[in-house]
Write a protein that holds these residues in place. Structure first.
Motif, PDB file in Angstrom:
ATOM      1  N   THR A 149     -59.987  -0.113  60.265  1.00 37.55           N
ATOM      2  CA  THR A 149     -58.945  -1.115  60.035  1.00 37.55           C
ATOM      3  C   THR A 149     -59.487  -2.180  59.096  1.00 37.55           C
ATOM      4  O   THR A 149     -60.644  -2.582  59.198  1.00 37.55           O
ATOM      5  N   GLY A 150     -58.667  -2.631  58.145  1.00 37.93           N
ATOM      6  CA  GLY A 150     -59.150  -3.590  57.153  1.00 37.93           C
ATOM      7  C   GLY A 150     -60.137  -2.962  56.194  1.00 37.93           C
ATOM      8  O   GLY A 150     -61.131  -3.582  55.815  1.00 37.93           O
ATOM      9  N   VAL A 151     -59.848  -1.747  55.780  1.00 35.27           N
ATOM     10  CA  VAL A 151     -60.808  -0.967  54.996  1.00 35.27           C
ATOM     11  C   VAL A 151     -61.009  -1.500  53.580  1.00 35.27           C
ATOM     12  O   VAL A 151     -61.987  -1.163  52.921  1.00 35.27           O
ATOM     13  N   GLY A 152     -60.106  -2.366  53.082  1.00 35.05           N
ATOM     14  CA  GLY A 152     -60.189  -2.803  51.694  1.00 35.05           C
ATOM     15  C   GLY A 152     -61.236  -3.854  51.406  1.00 35.05           C
ATOM     16  O   GLY A 152     -61.536  -4.137  50.251  1.00 35.05           O
ATOM     17  N   ALA A 176     -50.338  -2.673  51.452  1.00 31.31           N
ATOM     18  CA  ALA A 176     -49.786  -1.701  50.509  1.00 31.31           C
ATOM     19  C   ALA A 176     -50.347  -1.903  49.111  1.00 31.31           C
ATOM     20  O   ALA A 176     -50.545  -0.936  48.361  1.00 31.31           O
ATOM     21  N   GLY A 177     -50.633  -3.161  48.750  1.00 34.98           N
ATOM     22  CA  GLY A 177     -51.152  -3.443  47.424  1.00 34.98           C
ATOM     23  C   GLY A 177     -52.548  -2.898  47.178  1.00 34.98           C
ATOM     24  O   GLY A 177     -52.983  -2.806  46.030  1.00 34.98           O
ATOM     25  N   LYS A 178     -53.256  -2.549  48.248  1.00 36.05           N
ATOM     26  CA  LYS A 178     -54.616  -2.029  48.109  1.00 36.05           C
ATOM     27  C   LYS A 178     -54.658  -0.503  48.167  1.00 36.05           C
ATOM     28  O   LYS A 178     -55.740   0.085  48.181  1.00 36.05           O
ATOM     29  N   ARG A 179     -53.495   0.120  48.202  1.00 36.23           N
ATOM     30  CA  ARG A 179     -53.468   1.566  48.402  1.00 36.23           C
ATOM     31  C   ARG A 179     -54.281   2.325  47.347  1.00 36.23           C
ATOM     32  O   ARG A 179     -55.098   3.196  47.685  1.00 36.23           O
ATOM     33  N   GLU A 180     -54.046   2.031  46.083  1.00 33.38           N
ATOM     34  CA  GLU A 180     -54.746   2.768  45.025  1.00 33.38           C
ATOM     35  C   GLU A 180     -56.251   2.596  45.145  1.00 33.38           C
ATOM     36  O   GLU A 180     -57.016   3.554  45.010  1.00 33.38           O
ATOM     37  N   VAL A 190     -53.269   4.019  55.130  1.00 34.02           N
ATOM     38  CA  VAL A 190     -52.060   3.721  55.902  1.00 34.02           C
ATOM     39  C   VAL A 190     -51.814   2.227  55.775  1.00 34.02           C
ATOM     40  O   VAL A 190     -52.749   1.424  55.809  1.00 34.02           O
ATOM     41  N   ALA A 191     -50.567   1.855  55.583  1.00 32.90           N
ATOM     42  CA  ALA A 191     -50.236   0.451  55.389  1.00 32.90           C
ATOM     43  C   ALA A 191     -50.436  -0.326  56.682  1.00 32.90           C
ATOM     44  O   ALA A 191     -50.104   0.141  57.774  1.00 32.90           O
ATOM     45  N   SER A 192     -51.001  -1.510  56.563  1.00 30.46           N
ATOM     46  CA  SER A 192     -51.164  -2.377  57.727  1.00 30.46           C
ATOM     47  C   SER A 192     -49.811  -2.988  58.094  1.00 30.46           C
ATOM     48  O   SER A 192     -48.857  -2.932  57.321  1.00 30.46           O
TER      49      SER A 192
END
Length: 308
Positions: A149-152, A176-180, A190-192
C-alpha cells in the motif's frame, strides 16, 4: 563556516532556515564527510514539527535536517580502521545531511561503488533500506503475491523492485495519477481510495500472501483482512495498529550489512531508487515542501555544491 539547513525550534516550515555552523570535528569512531547529496524524506519534516517516534533520540536544537546522505571522507577520527580521506561513503549522518559537512559513525556507513551515482547513493539509507528490510522481514517464497500500500513513494518503489527480484508478484495501491509510474516498476497497480479490497481481489484473484503497508489506518486494516496469516503483515506507517492486527512494524534498518546489500543491488542494476527530482541545495525549502505535500513520485534529492 559550512552552510547548513536547520530548524532552531519545533513547528512548521517557518522555523526552517539556512545557517552558518562551525565545521564539526570527528570524534573517536567518527568520520567527517563533505556531503555530495542528501535524500529528502517525510521523517525530516516530521522531526522538525516535533514528532518523535517512541525510542528515538531527543532532537537537540538547532538541528540540521536530513537523515541520509552520501559524500567524501575529509577527516577520520581516532580509532577508525578501514576508512581514509577521499573514500566515498553513504549512510545516516549523526549531525544531519542537509549540510556541506556532517559526521558519520564509521561503523554505520558503507562505501559507495563508482557505478552508483551520488544522487542515487544518498537515498538508499532510509527508503531503500526500509523497503529491502521489510520484504526480507516478510519472508515470502518465490511465487507468492505481495500487496504494497502506498507503493508510489520511496519505500514502496524499493520494496516493489526487491520483491520482484526475489520472484514475488507485486500488487500496489497508489493514486490514479501514479499508475504509469507504478506499472513501470512491474507492479499491478490498483487505485487507492474507497473500494480498495475489491480492486485488489480483482487484480490478484490468486490471493494475497503478504502485505507491506506504507499508509496505515483504515487502509492497513483493509489490507490485513486480505491475508490468511496475520504475521505476514508489516507496516512502516502504523506501529500500534499493525501490532493489534497480529502483524509487526517494519524492523530497524540502520544496519550496515542491510545497507550494503541494497547498495549491491543498485550496483548490479537490480534496484533503481527512482530519483525523480534533484534540487540544488540553495532550494532546500522547495524540496522539503514538495515532500511534505505528500504527492511526490519517487525520491527527491538535494545536490550539494563542491566543498570549499
Amino acid at each position: 563556516m559550512p552552510l547548513a539547513y536547520v530548524h532552531a525550534r519545533f513547528g512548521g516550515p517557518e522555523v526552517e532556515h539556512f545557517a552558518d555552523l562551525p565545521r564539526p570535528a570527528p570524534g573517536p569512531g567518527q568520520l567527517l564527510v563533505a556531503v555530495r547529496a542528501a535524500g529528502v524524506n517525510p521523517v525530516d519534516w516530521k522531526r522538525r514539527s516535533g514528532r518523535r517516534p517512541r525510542g528515538a533520540p531527543v532532537v537537540r536544537l538547532p538541528a540540521v535536517m536530513g537523515g541520509e546522505a552520501a559524500g567524501e571522507v575529509v577527516a577520520v577520527g581516532s580509532g577508525v580502521a578501514g576508512f581514509a580521506v577521499g573514500d566515498a561513503v553513504l549512510g545516516g549522518p549523526l549531525t544531519g545531511g542537509y549540510a556541506r559537512f556532517t559526521l558519520f559513525a564509521a561503523d554505520a556507513v558503507v562505501r559507495k561503488p563508482p557505478e552508483v551515482a551520488w544522487t542515487d547513493a544518498a537515498v538508499l539509507p532510509i527508503a531503500a533500506a526500509t523497503g529491502y528490510g521489510a520484504v526480507r522481514q516478510l519472508g515470502l517464497r518465490a511465487g507468492a503475491t505481495l500487496l504494497v500500500t502506498g507503493v508510489g513513494g520511496g519505500v514502496g518503489v524499493a520494496a516493489a523492485q526487491v520483491a520482484a527480484h526475489l520472484g514475488l508478484t507485486v500488487v500496489g495501491s497508489a493514486s490514479a495519477g501514479k499508475r504509469e509510474f507504478v506499472e513501470s516498476l512491474g507492479v499491478r497497480h490498483v487505485a487507492s481510495g474507497p473500494g480498495l479490497t475489491a480492486r485488489v481481489r480483482a487484480a490478484a484473484p490468486q490471493g494475497i500472501d503478504g502485505v507491506l503497508d506504507l499508509v496505515g489506518g483504515e487502509v492497513l486494516r483493509e489490507a490485513a483482512a486480505l491475508v490468511a496469516d496475520p504475521a505476514k503483515v508489516v507496516s512502516g506507517a502504523d506501529r500500534e495498529a499493525v501490532g493489534a492486527l497480529g502483524g509487526a512494524p517494519v524492523g530497524p534498518v540502520r544496519d550496515p550489512a542491510l545497507l550494503g546489500a541494497v547498495v549491491e543491488l543498485v550496483r548490479a542494476g537490480a534496484l533503481d531508487p527512482r530519483v525523480t527530482r534533484v534540487v540544488p541545495f540553495a532550494q532546500a525549502p522547495e524540496a522539503v515542501r514538495a515532500v511534505e505535500g505528500g504527492h511526490t513520485v519517487g525520491k527527491v534529492v538535494l545536490e550539494m555544491p563542491p566543498a570549499p
